[in-house]
Design an enzyme around this catalytic site. Structure first.
Site, PDB file in Angstrom:
ATOM      1  N   LYS A 283       0.890  -1.174   0.000  1.00 24.64           N
ATOM      2  CA  LYS A 283       0.000   0.000   0.000  1.00 24.64           C
ATOM      3  C   LYS A 283       0.921   1.215   0.000  1.00 24.64           C
ATOM      4  O   LYS A 283       1.359   1.699   1.049  1.00 24.64           O
ATOM      5  CB  LYS A 283      -0.930  -0.047   1.221  1.00 24.64           C
ATOM      6  CG  LYS A 283      -2.088   0.940   1.130  1.00 24.64           C
ATOM      7  CD  LYS A 283      -3.154   0.576   2.143  1.00 24.64           C
ATOM      8  CE  LYS A 283      -4.149   1.704   2.354  1.00 24.64           C
ATOM      9  NZ  LYS A 283      -4.936   2.054   1.172  1.00 24.64           N
TER      10      LYS A 283
HETATM   11  N1  PMP Z   1      -7.816  -1.463  -3.079  1.00 23.58           N
HETATM   12  C1  PMP Z   1      -7.284  -0.234  -2.905  1.00 23.58           C
HETATM   13  C2  PMP Z   1      -6.596   0.411  -4.033  1.00 23.58           C
HETATM   14  C3  PMP Z   1      -7.409   0.409  -1.674  1.00 23.58           C
HETATM   15  O1  PMP Z   1      -6.901   1.627  -1.496  1.00 23.58           O
HETATM   16  C4  PMP Z   1      -8.098  -0.222  -0.628  1.00 23.58           C
HETATM   17  C5  PMP Z   1      -8.239   0.473   0.691  1.00 23.58           C
HETATM   18  N2  PMP Z   1      -7.151   0.215   1.531  1.00 23.58           N
HETATM   19  C6  PMP Z   1      -8.625  -1.502  -0.855  1.00 23.58           C
HETATM   20  C7  PMP Z   1      -8.467  -2.084  -2.099  1.00 23.58           C
HETATM   21  C8  PMP Z   1      -9.350  -2.234   0.226  1.00 23.58           C
HETATM   22  O2  PMP Z   1      -8.444  -2.639   1.220  1.00 23.58           O
HETATM   23  P1  PMP Z   1      -8.889  -2.772   2.740  1.00 23.58           P
HETATM   24  O3  PMP Z   1     -10.112  -3.570   2.754  1.00 23.58           O
HETATM   25  O4  PMP Z   1      -7.738  -3.472   3.370  1.00 23.58           O
HETATM   26  O5  PMP Z   1      -9.082  -1.403   3.262  1.00 23.58           O
END
Ligand code: PMP
Length: 304
Positions: free
Chosen positions: A158
């Site tokens: 991320k």
């Molecule tokens: N894809 C992207 C590009 C994101 O930014 C997020 C948010 N973090 C997600 C998917 C979903 O991830 P999560 O459920 O861990 O928040």
């Protein structure tokens, strides 16, 4: 965001909100290498609980590892710091943003010689795609921009700079009057939303696109568990945009977006054009879970 009361955890201590600043020559500001998380805490009957904190911290450290960034704190310290920030800001439910970034010691591409800093902020943040979106579903547009190839920015991290691509897609979709963007991978298969994973439902089966080019969402993995508990089968396969056009239901998942139904993609109504019945069940169970109303999965709630 910067001009408000409260405290931000910054490099090991709580700092008044307005003083949690960094220099304009911050390396990460220029080259985009910072790793971060989005985490939520919810009010439960037994107090405020951070949802799946351990998994978020694990992903933060994995993101740092992928980009060869040495975290200056251990996971326990970071987990505890999240709780400290929620308590210090007297928040009952909130969004949390931990970020690790390189400081201002040097310029030039290499991160060698730059110090890693870690900050964690917390503030109240309601439904990311709106309360109305949670209830009625949102309108989504397929972006003209492809999601990063797996060897461009690596999708298990991320990483801040990955979001330049998300921003392009989101601005395009919202500029055209839609609520959010859907991104395809470089081969044209469905990857994810600008900040969400995506699921579709067809003939009672839940289908999700392969996550090759997508973030491995923690909400996504939660939905896998909850859907199975509700007796549904989840199939992971390559999904095309027209698979979504002809789906019975579709929804986005994410820490910020929670479980948001999609009622329309590229001006094609999905199913009945409202929150579908299976989506509604999964969504209700998700909110029961994060608000501490389920006897199961108590280990996913870290009380502050
Ligand atoms: N894809 C992207 C590009 C994101 O930014 C997020 C948010 N973090 C997600 C998917 C979903 O991830 P999560 O459920 O861990 O928040």
């Amino acid at each position: 965001m910067a001009d408000r009361d409260g405290f931000i955890w910054f490099d090991g201590k709580l700092v008044p909100w307005r003083e949690a600043t960094t220099h304009v020559l911050t390396h990460s500001l220029h080259y985009g290498l910072s790793v971060f998380e989005g985490v939520r805490a919810y009010k439960t009957d037994s107090g405020t609980a951070i949802f799946r904190l351990k998994e978020h911290t694990d992903r933060l450290f994995n993101s740092a590892h992928i980009y060869m960034m040495k975290m200056p704190f251990d996971k326990e310290t970071i987990n505890e710091a999240h709780k400290e920030v929620v308590r210090a800001n007297k928040l009952e439910s909130c969004y949390m943003r931990p970020i690790a970034f390189y400081g201002s010691e040097k310029m030039g591409i290499s991160t060698r010689g730059a110090t890693v800093h870690v900050a964690i902020a917390a503030w109240p943040w309601g439904a990311y795609l709106g309360d109305d979106g949670l209830e009625r579903g949102i309108r989504v547009k397929t972006a003209s921009f492809a999601r990063h190839h797996v060897n461009v920015t690596m999708p298990r991290a991320k990483l801040a700079s990955t979001y330049a691509n998300s921003i392009l897609a989101n601005l395009e979709a919202t500029g055209d009057g839609y609520d959010e963007a859907l991104l395809l991978d470089t081969e044209g298969f469905v990857a994810e939303g600008a900040g969400e994973n995506v699921f579709i439902i067809k003939d009672g089966v839940i289908v999700e696109p392969e996550i090759a080019s997508a973030l491995t969402g923690i909400t996504r993995s939660t939905i896998h568990t909850l859907a199975k508990e509700l007796g549904y089968t989840i199939v992971t396969k390559r999904v095309t945009r027209d698979d979504i056009y002809i789906a019975d239901e579709a929804f986005f998942t994410g820490t910020a977006a929670e479980v948001t139904p999609i009622r329309e993609l590229d001006n094609r109504t999905i199913g009945t054009g409202s929150r579908g019945p299976i989506t509604a069940k999964i969504q209700a169970r998700f909110f029961d879970l994060v608000n501490g109303r389920l006897p199961e999965h108590k280990d996913w709630l870290a009380y502050v």
